[in-house]
Design a protein around this motif. Structure first.
Motif, PDB file in Angstrom:
ATOM      1  N   PHE A 139       0.716  -1.164  -0.054  1.00  0.00           N
ATOM      2  CA  PHE A 139       0.052   0.188   0.074  1.00  0.00           C
ATOM      3  C   PHE A 139       0.588   1.242   0.188  1.00  0.00           C
ATOM      4  N   ASP A 140       2.266   1.139   0.071  1.00  0.00           N
ATOM      5  CA  ASP A 140       3.008   2.353   0.084  1.00  0.00           C
ATOM      6  C   ASP A 140       3.777   2.369  -0.850  1.00  0.00           C
ATOM      7  N   GLN A 141       3.861   3.188  -2.092  1.00  0.00           N
ATOM      8  CA  GLN A 141       5.097   2.951  -3.100  1.00  0.00           C
ATOM      9  C   GLN A 141       6.353   3.535  -2.607  1.00  0.00           C
ATOM     10  N   ARG A 142       6.191   4.415  -1.649  1.00  0.00           N
ATOM     11  CA  ARG A 142       7.661   5.066  -1.181  1.00  0.00           C
ATOM     12  C   ARG A 142       8.303   4.326  -0.272  1.00  0.00           C
ATOM     13  N   THR A 143       7.884   3.252   0.280  1.00  0.00           N
ATOM     14  CA  THR A 143       8.773   2.221   1.130  1.00  0.00           C
ATOM     15  C   THR A 143       9.947   1.835   0.131  1.00  0.00           C
ATOM     16  N   ASN A 144      11.049   1.660   0.571  1.00  0.00           N
ATOM     17  CA  ASN A 144      12.177   1.588  -0.168  1.00  0.00           C
ATOM     18  C   ASN A 144      12.890   0.128   0.726  1.00  0.00           C
ATOM     19  N   ARG A 145      13.927  -0.298   0.013  1.00  0.00           N
ATOM     20  CA  ARG A 145      14.751  -1.275   0.491  1.00  0.00           C
ATOM     21  C   ARG A 145      15.428  -1.033   1.708  1.00  0.00           C
ATOM     22  N   GLU A 146      15.991   0.188   1.847  1.00  0.00           N
ATOM     23  CA  GLU A 146      16.761   0.681   3.122  1.00  0.00           C
ATOM     24  C   GLU A 146      15.742   0.438   4.316  1.00  0.00           C
ATOM     25  N   GLY A 147      14.690   1.184   3.959  1.00  0.00           N
ATOM     26  CA  GLY A 147      13.675   1.042   5.104  1.00  0.00           C
ATOM     27  C   GLY A 147      13.195  -0.277   5.490  1.00  0.00           C
ATOM     28  N   ALA A 148      12.762  -0.996   4.506  1.00  0.00           N
ATOM     29  CA  ALA A 148      12.402  -2.449   4.919  1.00  0.00           C
ATOM     30  C   ALA A 148      13.330  -3.188   5.688  1.00  0.00           C
ATOM     31  N   ILE A 149      14.602  -3.210   5.168  1.00  0.00           N
ATOM     32  CA  ILE A 149      15.697  -3.931   6.088  1.00  0.00           C
ATOM     33  C   ILE A 149      15.731  -3.275   7.290  1.00  0.00           C
ATOM     34  N   ALA A 150      16.057  -1.896   7.637  1.00  0.00           N
ATOM     35  CA  ALA A 150      16.192  -1.522   9.012  1.00  0.00           C
ATOM     36  C   ALA A 150      15.050  -1.777   9.859  1.00  0.00           C
ATOM     37  N   GLY A 151      13.681  -1.853   9.143  1.00  0.00           N
ATOM     38  CA  GLY A 151      12.598  -1.864  10.000  1.00  0.00           C
ATOM     39  C   GLY A 151      12.559  -3.251  10.443  1.00  0.00           C
TER      40      GLY A 151
ATOM     41  N   ALA B  79      11.209   3.199 -10.674  1.00  0.00           N
ATOM     42  CA  ALA B  79      10.054   3.871 -11.166  1.00  0.00           C
ATOM     43  C   ALA B  79       9.426   2.392 -11.424  1.00  0.00           C
ATOM     44  N   GLU B  80       9.941   1.602 -11.659  1.00  0.00           N
ATOM     45  CA  GLU B  80       9.425   0.101 -12.058  1.00  0.00           C
ATOM     46  C   GLU B  80       8.667  -0.504 -10.884  1.00  0.00           C
ATOM     47  N   ILE B  81       9.357  -0.413  -9.778  1.00  0.00           N
ATOM     48  CA  ILE B  81       8.802  -0.805  -8.350  1.00  0.00           C
ATOM     49  C   ILE B  81       7.818  -0.165  -8.037  1.00  0.00           C
ATOM     50  N   GLN B  82       7.678   1.226  -8.117  1.00  0.00           N
ATOM     51  CA  GLN B  82       6.396   1.924  -7.817  1.00  0.00           C
ATOM     52  C   GLN B  82       5.377   1.445  -8.712  1.00  0.00           C
ATOM     53  N   GLN B  83       5.602   1.304 -10.106  1.00  0.00           N
ATOM     54  CA  GLN B  83       4.597   1.214 -10.880  1.00  0.00           C
ATOM     55  C   GLN B  83       4.067  -0.545 -10.433  1.00  0.00           C
ATOM     56  N   LEU B  84       5.004  -1.238 -10.146  1.00  0.00           N
ATOM     57  CA  LEU B  84       4.600  -2.505  -9.794  1.00  0.00           C
ATOM     58  C   LEU B  84       3.702  -2.595  -8.411  1.00  0.00           C
ATOM     59  N   VAL B  85       3.908  -1.675  -7.741  1.00  0.00           N
ATOM     60  CA  VAL B  85       2.750  -1.423  -6.338  1.00  0.00           C
ATOM     61  C   VAL B  85       1.672  -0.845  -6.886  1.00  0.00           C
ATOM     62  N   GLU B  86       1.758  -0.040  -7.702  1.00  0.00           N
ATOM     63  CA  GLU B  86       0.244   0.346  -8.211  1.00  0.00           C
ATOM     64  C   GLU B  86      -0.392  -0.587  -8.819  1.00  0.00           C
ATOM     65  N   SER B  87       0.287  -1.462  -9.670  1.00  0.00           N
ATOM     66  CA  SER B  87      -0.389  -2.450 -10.326  1.00  0.00           C
ATOM     67  C   SER B  87      -0.921  -3.565  -9.584  1.00  0.00           C
ATOM     68  N   LEU B  88      -0.262  -3.804  -8.377  1.00  0.00           N
ATOM     69  CA  LEU B  88      -0.540  -4.587  -7.540  1.00  0.00           C
ATOM     70  C   LEU B  88      -1.933  -4.477  -6.810  1.00  0.00           C
ATOM     71  N   ARG B  89      -2.524  -3.440  -6.694  1.00  0.00           N
ATOM     72  CA  ARG B  89      -3.676  -3.041  -6.083  1.00  0.00           C
ATOM     73  C   ARG B  89      -4.770  -2.652  -7.255  1.00  0.00           C
ATOM     74  N   THR B  90      -4.474  -3.019  -8.407  1.00  0.00           N
ATOM     75  CA  THR B  90      -5.414  -3.141  -9.556  1.00  0.00           C
ATOM     76  C   THR B  90      -6.406  -3.892  -9.377  1.00  0.00           C
ATOM     77  N   PRO B  91      -7.718  -4.097  -9.293  1.00  0.00           N
ATOM     78  CA  PRO B  91      -8.835  -5.123  -9.221  1.00  0.00           C
ATOM     79  C   PRO B  91      -8.752  -5.915 -10.368  1.00  0.00           C
ATOM     80  N   THR B  92      -7.716  -6.648 -10.687  1.00  0.00           N
ATOM     81  CA  THR B  92      -7.936  -7.405 -11.850  1.00  0.00           C
ATOM     82  C   THR B  92      -7.638  -9.000 -11.306  1.00  0.00           C
ATOM     83  N   ASP B  93      -7.843 -10.292 -12.162  1.00  0.00           N
ATOM     84  CA  ASP B  93      -7.333 -11.359 -11.908  1.00  0.00           C
ATOM     85  C   ASP B  93      -6.189 -12.035 -12.217  1.00  0.00           C
ATOM     86  N   GLU B  94      -5.445 -11.002 -13.275  1.00  0.00           N
ATOM     87  CA  GLU B  94      -4.350 -11.392 -14.034  1.00  0.00           C
ATOM     88  C   GLU B  94      -3.018 -11.055 -12.936  1.00  0.00           C
ATOM     89  N   PRO B  95      -2.396 -12.447 -13.019  1.00  0.00           N
ATOM     90  CA  PRO B  95      -0.903 -12.271 -12.111  1.00  0.00           C
ATOM     91  C   PRO B  95      -0.273 -11.245 -12.891  1.00  0.00           C
TER      92      PRO B  95
END
Length: 563
Positions: free
Chosen positions: A467-479, A535-551
């Motif tokens: 749900f948050d496009q701005r979360t990056n790898r540094e933040g995830a690892i530290a958290g 940019a492609e990771i942020q686009q991925l997060v946006e696509s992840l929440r699109t209500p389609t049944d396609e992987p």
């Protein structure tokens, strides 16, 4: 036939079924081994998920905790059930759409980082080993009482059975075995509950008998007469704040459990993931709405059967003698009057009952038929083994897929990956057996620790990853590191080194909520202080929440920008 004879028959028959399913479902490729070839129907996956999730803690230990804690024990009902709803609504469909095999797979690709993947692997293994310790203890307890073998032997028998269908069939074998185990455990739970409800309340529906009869009023009166607080009085064992924190830790820990999350990768598509979540919730609710009734009935019957009777009278009860032989039930006539009393004061209390025997002993205390007592033993084994197998596969996939294949040897063949996966299942079973023989606590307590660790490590990075496009790898690892380390140190310090509960009196079972909060905070701050994801990771997060049944098409997304 005797209880032991009936138990042997039912356990052997159920094990034959499990072994046959494991053999029939054997796999030859990694997709079948790790995600059951993503071909499990929704209703079957719902039953398998319910069995995977309703572990020995749910079947054996939860009602025991409620029976001892009364109102305060509802934290386990609220936390575990609420957490599953959270998982079904917020995480499962999105993770299935992401299309990966494991939680570390999601973390590694979403956060485009090998380091993040490795931290997730460590967390998955740590959580799973903590959780599986409770399951193996449950197996040992059942065998030690009903087959009259020592706990160590019981654990080894369970290890052999799990090893067979887990190593041979992988996730496919485990899934269809868990479907069978669900029906064994739910029948085993309901039959004695219905019988005891009829005996105590004249109502064949335990939930209705518990709610609308005078059984709780009678139990409250007995509790007060013995010097205890009323059974239904809140916050007598835990503070309101601790109850809140434990409930939250159990909820978000459920939503972050890797062995439950991976179940939603085994269905064909996102739609099936949603339907299987609904079926699982229905299957889970059947047991979870029955547990409070079992807990109340059990406490009432135990007090009536044991309190103020002579030791000679009690030891004439076959079930009491056999449980006493296991060391999980003990009598001590401290005042020498020849009678044993149950009191809230440890100095004068003369009856010691392990919480883990409440459900298993209840049919015996109620003097139900031997086959019903044996059925409960078979159900307890089904609950423990089903969850243990799922956890072992998480450990296997975390190493074989997320470390060996994704990092060490990306060119590994199917045969090599499958061999490593099976080897890791065997290795994990040995470690699980050690914890079963040397458990760090009673079943539900150990499982609560696992939920706290899952809450502090996985839940924030998964929810922010979706749900948050701005979360990056540094933040995830530290958290993840901060949450996991803080929670682990607190739990170990409080439980094993007599460290005081210095954080506002929050217990070790509830500290995962604080660890989760620290994870969220550190992840958000570090992510904002470091470069945004590609940019492609942020686009991925946006696509992840699109209500389609396609992987999602992930071939060109992943760990391009490695640490």
């Amino acid at each position: 036939m005797s209880v032991e004879a009936w138990t042997s028959v039912l356990v052997i028959l159920s094990f034959i079924v499990y072994v046959y399913i494991g053999w029939h479902s054997r796999v030859k490729d990694t997709k079948g081994f790790f995600v059951a070839s993503q071909g499990v129907p929704a209703i079957a996956n719902g039953a398998a998920t319910a069995a995977d999730w309703m572990s020995a803690a749910s079947f054996i230990s939860m009602a025991g905790l409620i029976s001892f804690l009364g109102y305060d024990g509802s934290i386990y009902l609220m936390g575990w059930t609420g957490g599953y709803v959270l998982l079904a609504l917020l995480l499962a469909p999105y993770l299935r759409k992401f299309g990966k095999y494991t939680v570390p797979d999601f973390v590694g690709d979403r956060y485009y980082s090998r380091t993040a993947r490795l931290v997730a692997v460590v967390a998955a293994i740590f959580v799973s080993l903590t959780y599986v310790a409770g399951q193996m203890r449950g197996v040992g307890i059942v065998f030690s009482r009903f087959l009259q073998v020592d706990i160590n032997t019981g654990v080894i028998i369970g290890m052999v059975i799990v090893a067979f269908f887990a190593i041979l069939g992988g996730m496919k074998g485990i899934t269809w075995t868990q479907v069978a185990q669900y029906f064994v455990l739910i029948i085993a739970y309901l039959i004695p509950a219905i019988a005891i409800s009829i005996l105590l309340t004249n109502n064949p529906v335990p939930q209705l008998g518990f709610t609308f009869s005078d059984i709780m009023e009678r139990l409250n009166g007995i509790q007060v007469d013995l010097g205890f607080a009323e059974y239904t009085q809140p916050f007598t064992h835990k503070s309101m704040l601790d109850v809140l924190f434990i409930t939250i830790a159990l909820m978000v820990g459920t939503a972050g459990l890797p062995h439950v999350i991976v179940r939603f990768y085994t269905v064909p598509n996102v739609r099936a993931a949603r339907y299987s979540a609904g079926w699982a919730l229905l299957f889970i609710a059947i047991l979870y709405t029955t547990a409070p009734a079992i807990a109340g009935f059990a406490r009432y019957n135990l007090i009536q059967t044991l309190h103020n009777n002579t030791i000679e009278e009690v030891r004439q009860l076959d079930w009491a003698t056999k449980w006493e032989n296991t060391g999980l039930l003990a009598f001590d006539d401290k005042n020498g009057d020849g009678r044993i009393q149950l009191t809230p004061d440890t100095e004068t209390n003369e009856i010691t009952i392990d919480r883990d025997i409440i459900v298993l002993s209840t049919p015996e205390v109620a003097q139900l038929a031997p086959w019903v007592i044996a059925l409960v033993a078979a159900g307890g084994l089904a609950a423990a083994l089903s969850t243990a197998s799922g956890l072992l596969l998480v450990i296997s996939s975390s190493v074989a897929h997320d470390v060996y294949y994704r990092i060490i040897n990306p060119n590994a063949s199917e045969a090599q990956r499958l061999l490593v996966g099976r080897f890791m299942v065997g290795f994990a079973i040995v470690i699980a057996g050690y914890f079963g023989i040397n458990p760090p606590g009673f079943v539900a307590q150990v499982v609560a620790f696992a939920f706290g660790l899952a809450a502090a490590s996985f839940f924030p990075v998964i929810i922010l990853g979706i749900f948050d496009q701005r979360t990056n790898r540094e933040g995830a690892i530290a958290g993840m590191i901060v949450g996991l380390v803080f929670t682990t140190i607190y739990i170990i310090g409080v439980k094993f080194y007599q460290m005081p509960t210095w954080f506002f009196g929050i217990s070790a079972e509830g500290i995962g909520t604080v660890g989760m909060g620290l994870n969220f905070l550190v992840t958000a701050i570090v992510s904002r202080l470091t470069p945004a994801p590609p940019a492609e990771i942020q686009q991925l997060v946006e696509s992840l929440r699109t209500p389609t049944d396609e992987p999602l098409a992930l071939a060109d997304i992943g760990e391009e920008e490695l640490d």
